[in-house]
Design an enzyme around this catalytic site. Sequence first.
Site, PDB file in Angstrom:
ATOM      1  N   GLU A  29      33.599  20.070 -24.868  1.00  6.32           N
ATOM      2  CA  GLU A  29      33.262  21.335 -25.536  1.00  6.32           C
ATOM      3  C   GLU A  29      34.498  21.979 -26.155  1.00  6.32           C
ATOM      4  O   GLU A  29      35.579  21.885 -25.571  1.00  6.32           O
ATOM      5  CB  GLU A  29      32.675  22.315 -24.507  1.00  6.32           C
ATOM      6  CG  GLU A  29      31.371  21.844 -23.943  1.00  6.32           C
ATOM      7  CD  GLU A  29      30.879  22.756 -22.815  1.00  6.32           C
ATOM      8  OE1 GLU A  29      31.391  23.877 -22.657  1.00  6.32           O
ATOM      9  OE2 GLU A  29      29.976  22.338 -22.108  1.00  6.32           O
TER      10      GLU A  29
ATOM     11  N   HIS B 160      26.730  26.265 -24.684  1.00  3.21           N
ATOM     12  CA  HIS B 160      27.137  26.686 -23.344  1.00  3.21           C
ATOM     13  C   HIS B 160      26.931  28.201 -23.149  1.00  3.21           C
ATOM     14  O   HIS B 160      27.895  28.953 -22.957  1.00  3.21           O
ATOM     15  CB  HIS B 160      28.599  26.303 -23.066  1.00  3.21           C
ATOM     16  CG  HIS B 160      28.944  26.325 -21.598  1.00  3.21           C
ATOM     17  ND1 HIS B 160      29.929  25.531 -21.052  1.00  3.21           N
ATOM     18  CD2 HIS B 160      28.438  27.036 -20.566  1.00  3.21           C
ATOM     19  CE1 HIS B 160      30.019  25.764 -19.752  1.00  3.21           C
ATOM     20  NE2 HIS B 160      29.119  26.686 -19.434  1.00  3.21           N
TER      21      HIS B 160
ATOM     22  N   ARG C 265      27.619  20.619 -16.094  1.00  2.00           N
ATOM     23  CA  ARG C 265      28.856  20.247 -16.768  1.00  2.00           C
ATOM     24  C   ARG C 265      28.609  18.986 -17.583  1.00  2.00           C
ATOM     25  O   ARG C 265      27.956  18.054 -17.106  1.00  2.00           O
ATOM     26  CB  ARG C 265      29.971  19.955 -15.756  1.00  2.00           C
ATOM     27  CG  ARG C 265      30.610  21.181 -15.155  1.00  2.00           C
ATOM     28  CD  ARG C 265      31.482  21.944 -16.163  1.00  2.00           C
ATOM     29  NE  ARG C 265      32.114  23.106 -15.570  1.00  2.00           N
ATOM     30  CZ  ARG C 265      31.618  24.358 -15.618  1.00  2.00           C
ATOM     31  NH1 ARG C 265      30.492  24.602 -16.262  1.00  2.00           N
ATOM     32  NH2 ARG C 265      32.272  25.353 -15.048  1.00  2.00           N
TER      33      ARG C 265
HETATM   34  C1  8YV Z   1      30.769  30.239 -18.401  1.00  3.01           C
HETATM   35  C2  8YV Z   1      30.413  28.436 -16.596  1.00  3.01           C
HETATM   36  O1  8YV Z   1      30.444  29.711 -19.641  1.00  3.01           O
HETATM   37  O2  8YV Z   1      30.095  29.644 -14.628  1.00  3.01           O
HETATM   38  C3  8YV Z   1      30.494  28.619 -15.132  1.00  3.01           C
HETATM   39  O3  8YV Z   1      30.963  27.695 -14.452  1.00  3.01           O
HETATM   40  O4  8YV Z   1      30.699  27.407 -17.108  1.00  3.01           O
HETATM   41  C4  8YV Z   1      29.917  29.562 -17.426  1.00  3.01           C
HETATM   42  O5  8YV Z   1      29.263  30.529 -16.719  1.00  3.01           O
HETATM   43  C5  8YV Z   1      32.222  30.381 -18.385  1.00  3.01           C
HETATM   44  O6  8YV Z   1      32.864  30.240 -17.193  1.00  3.01           O
HETATM   45  C6  8YV Z   1      32.590  31.724 -19.015  1.00  3.01           C
HETATM   46  O7  8YV Z   1      33.595  31.538 -19.881  1.00  3.01           O
END
Ligand code: 8YV
Length: 312
Positions: A260, A278, A231
């Site tokens: 982001e 990301h 993160r």
């Molecule tokens: C994805 C993420 O970009 O799993 C997570 O915590 O940040 C990522 O896998 C996101 O959740 C999909 O929109």
Amino acid sequence: MDKAPVLLLAPLPEFLLQPLLAAYECHDYFHAKDKDALLAGVGAQIRGIVMAGGSVSPVALLERLPNLQIISVFGVGYDGVPVDWCRAHGVRVTNTPDVLTEDVADTASALVLMTSRNLIMANRFLQAGAWLKGPFPLAHAVRGKLAGIVGLGRIGKAIAHRLEAHGMRVAYHGRARQDVTWDYFDSLLELAKAADFLIVACPGGAATRHLVNVDVLAALGAKGTLINIARGSVVDEAALIAALQSGMIRGAGLDVFENEPQVPQALMDCENAVLLPHLGSGTHETRRAMAALVVDNLAAHFGGKALLTPVC
Ligand code: 8YV
């Protein structure tokens, strides 16, 4: 049977949206022009939320949903969910662990290779025709170097195995020593001092906010590269930009950012940084498996069955 009203807090791919639309009365909060009017209209009926790993469901929003029962996160990270509040209010939370581990670890190991071997610059060099004038400058080997992993969870371990396959040594920092053969550092500063690559793989949220600060970057030093696939909040981005600009650290490979999809121009201008939008879990295979977990968790909850991947 009536469809349960569900609030969508993030833009979702078609392969997730379609099954949700088929099973629930979906309300698109993310794209709603007048969010307040949407909540005033349907807030009291909403029983479920679907959101992404990077999105947030603040308490102020949840308080307007008195019949909320479940939040299903399309991602492994649930730092955007006030989990304590949910526990206290009987709201269940689910996420999508395991199915994305390998892809995210692949992304981390790709960032290690891209930064150490300067591959993005090499690609630009060739495309600009510079090869015709001479060879590309030498880069650095990963073999024998120390990868310091911050947060040895499922993803951290998968990264460690990949980097060992590249001949790297592995050490880690986290809340506790684990039953693994890799060296444990209880001090992040000491790990940063020792590491050639400091790889952030811990959860986001208040507990880890700006864990990687100017002191950690100074300890990592000019021999070191920071990799972050976790993160953006874990790294003090302003301090990182300054460290990249001054040469305090050698480079950075980042898949995540503090705000982001906004990425500071100053960071984009750093030639010693490799920046990705990301995409850690961004493959057809993984995102479909994540979507299936979101759908199955909701179905389990509304069908009175045990959740597949409960957070609380
Ligand atoms: C994805 C993420 O970009 O799993 C997570 O915590 O940040 C990522 O896998 C996101 O959740 C999909 O929109």
